[in-house]
Design a protein around this motif. Sequence first.
Motif, PDB file in Angstrom:
ATOM      1  N   UNK A 262       0.800  -1.227   0.000  1.00 48.26           N
ATOM      2  CA  UNK A 262       0.000   0.000   0.000  1.00 48.26           C
ATOM      3  C   UNK A 262       0.831   1.274   0.000  1.00 48.26           C
ATOM      4  N   UNK A 263       2.006   1.224   0.603  1.00 50.80           N
ATOM      5  CA  UNK A 263       2.708   2.475   0.867  1.00 50.80           C
ATOM      6  C   UNK A 263       4.132   2.574   0.319  1.00 50.80           C
ATOM      7  N   UNK A 264       4.772   1.453   0.013  1.00 51.78           N
ATOM      8  CA  UNK A 264       6.168   1.518  -0.414  1.00 51.78           C
ATOM      9  C   UNK A 264       6.281   1.574  -1.931  1.00 51.78           C
ATOM     10  N   UNK A 265       7.322   2.232  -2.455  1.00 54.79           N
ATOM     11  CA  UNK A 265       7.525   2.289  -3.907  1.00 54.79           C
ATOM     12  C   UNK A 265       7.740   0.898  -4.490  1.00 54.79           C
ATOM     13  N   UNK A 266       7.295   0.696  -5.708  1.00 58.48           N
ATOM     14  CA  UNK A 266       7.451  -0.597  -6.370  1.00 58.48           C
ATOM     15  C   UNK A 266       8.921  -0.996  -6.460  1.00 58.48           C
ATOM     16  N   UNK A 267       9.784  -0.036  -6.732  1.00 56.09           N
ATOM     17  CA  UNK A 267      11.213  -0.335  -6.860  1.00 56.09           C
ATOM     18  C   UNK A 267      11.780  -0.887  -5.559  1.00 56.09           C
ATOM     19  N   UNK A 268      11.312  -0.364  -4.432  1.00 55.15           N
ATOM     20  CA  UNK A 268      11.774  -0.844  -3.127  1.00 55.15           C
ATOM     21  C   UNK A 268      11.290  -2.272  -2.897  1.00 55.15           C
ATOM     22  N   UNK A 269      10.021  -2.528  -3.214  1.00 49.49           N
ATOM     23  CA  UNK A 269       9.472  -3.868  -3.047  1.00 49.49           C
ATOM     24  C   UNK A 269      10.186  -4.857  -3.965  1.00 49.49           C
ATOM     25  N   UNK A 270      10.444  -4.454  -5.209  1.00 47.27           N
ATOM     26  CA  UNK A 270      11.097  -5.346  -6.172  1.00 47.27           C
ATOM     27  C   UNK A 270      12.471  -5.789  -5.682  1.00 47.27           C
ATOM     28  N   UNK A 271      13.232  -4.847  -5.138  1.00 46.61           N
ATOM     29  CA  UNK A 271      14.599  -5.178  -4.705  1.00 46.61           C
ATOM     30  C   UNK A 271      14.583  -6.220  -3.595  1.00 46.61           C
ATOM     31  N   UNK A 272      13.587  -6.149  -2.720  1.00 48.61           N
ATOM     32  CA  UNK A 272      13.488  -7.130  -1.649  1.00 48.61           C
ATOM     33  C   UNK A 272      12.988  -8.474  -2.131  1.00 48.61           C
ATOM     34  N   UNK A 273      12.066  -8.452  -3.087  1.00 43.49           N
ATOM     35  CA  UNK A 273      11.472  -9.695  -3.569  1.00 43.49           C
ATOM     36  C   UNK A 273      12.416 -10.509  -4.444  1.00 43.49           C
ATOM     37  N   UNK A 274      13.324  -9.845  -5.121  1.00 40.49           N
ATOM     38  CA  UNK A 274      14.274 -10.539  -6.005  1.00 40.49           C
ATOM     39  C   UNK A 274      15.392 -11.210  -5.208  1.00 40.49           C
ATOM     40  N   UNK A 275      15.693 -10.644  -4.067  1.00 42.39           N
ATOM     41  CA  UNK A 275      16.814 -11.126  -3.247  1.00 42.39           C
ATOM     42  C   UNK A 275      16.636 -12.603  -2.880  1.00 42.39           C
ATOM     43  N   UNK A 276      17.635 -13.394  -3.174  1.00 41.20           N
ATOM     44  CA  UNK A 276      17.621 -14.810  -2.816  1.00 41.20           C
ATOM     45  C   UNK A 276      16.856 -15.703  -3.767  1.00 41.20           C
ATOM     46  N   UNK A 277      16.301 -15.130  -4.842  1.00 43.52           N
ATOM     47  CA  UNK A 277      15.536 -15.946  -5.786  1.00 43.52           C
ATOM     48  C   UNK A 277      16.400 -16.521  -6.905  1.00 43.52           C
ATOM     49  N   UNK A 278      17.639 -16.069  -6.988  1.00 41.22           N
ATOM     50  CA  UNK A 278      18.516 -16.461  -8.091  1.00 41.22           C
ATOM     51  C   UNK A 278      18.589 -15.384  -9.158  1.00 41.22           C
ATOM     52  N   UNK A 279      17.544 -14.583  -9.294  1.00 44.04           N
ATOM     53  CA  UNK A 279      17.553 -13.507 -10.270  1.00 44.04           C
ATOM     54  C   UNK A 279      18.611 -12.464  -9.937  1.00 44.04           C
ATOM     55  N   UNK A 280      18.885 -12.305  -8.635  1.00 37.80           N
ATOM     56  CA  UNK A 280      19.904 -11.346  -8.224  1.00 37.80           C
ATOM     57  C   UNK A 280      21.310 -11.804  -8.593  1.00 37.80           C
ATOM     58  N   UNK A 281      21.467 -13.046  -9.013  1.00 36.13           N
ATOM     59  CA  UNK A 281      22.772 -13.554  -9.403  1.00 36.13           C
ATOM     60  C   UNK A 281      22.933 -13.664 -10.917  1.00 36.13           C
ATOM     61  N   UNK A 282      21.861 -13.519 -11.635  1.00 38.41           N
ATOM     62  CA  UNK A 282      21.927 -13.656 -13.088  1.00 38.41           C
ATOM     63  C   UNK A 282      22.427 -12.368 -13.745  1.00 38.41           C
TER      64      UNK A 282
END
Length: 275
Positions: A255-275
């Motif tokens: 509801x309140x956080x920028x999409x870019x902030x949410x994206x950075x947290x959601x990608x972490x540890x998924x493998x996408x952050x290493x590609x």
Amino acid sequence: MPEQSVLITGCSDDGIGYGLALTFQQRGYRVFATTRDIRKMSKLQGLPNVTLLTLDVKETDQIAAAAKVVSDQTGGTLDYLINNAGRNHFMPILDEDLNATRAIFDTNVWGPVAVTQAFAPLLIKAKGQIVFITSISGYINVPWMGSYAASKRSIEIIAETLRLELRPFNVGVLSVVTGAVKTQGQTYFGDFKLPADSSYHSIEDTIASRAQGIDGSTRMDLMTYSDQVVTKITTGATGKFWCGDNASAVKFGSNYLPTSFMDSGLVKGTGLDKM
């Protein structure tokens, strides 16, 4: 007061449906617990005031048979219907087998709709309540869970529409937006594999680990979750109730956080952050 009744779908041992069924039973309700394979409800077997029924939410004949049993045993009423049955799913969008994703939507969306339609006359007579167990994944863009998340948000949109459409009949509708809960849900992906031509083979182990629940996330105790949810349901709550680990954080962030902030947290540890 007359004994109140509840039917819950997806009550296999140690899952959310099981926890809810046990909690309702302990509080003195007449419980109709259902799942596709009645043998998977061994922990509910023999409990007072618990009736076990076979019900695959994709099978209209089984839905109709369950509705008849409930109607015959309750005098044509049902106080609570809890649409919990669902299938989890992990796969990159580019690698999806569309027949498999259609099956996910049949179980997670159209199945609950079919169950709701069948039991609506009993609920209207009782001026009862319909509950949908939805997911915080419908509010965040978690890699590898896009199809599952879409199905859970879809049924929530349907639930919110039903909430308005059923007001004239004095039937309440509640969506339980569920965060992380300790269940057996992660045990179904032990043999997770990507398609042979997947573009994500370099991180297949990471995707498999996340599918198996090896993601470092904490999970709420099943019976703690069940106690909170049953309390909310039986107070007549409607709309949305957020419950489970990370539920409050996702509610705030979406509801309140920028999409870019949410994206950075959601990608972490998924493998996408290493590609």
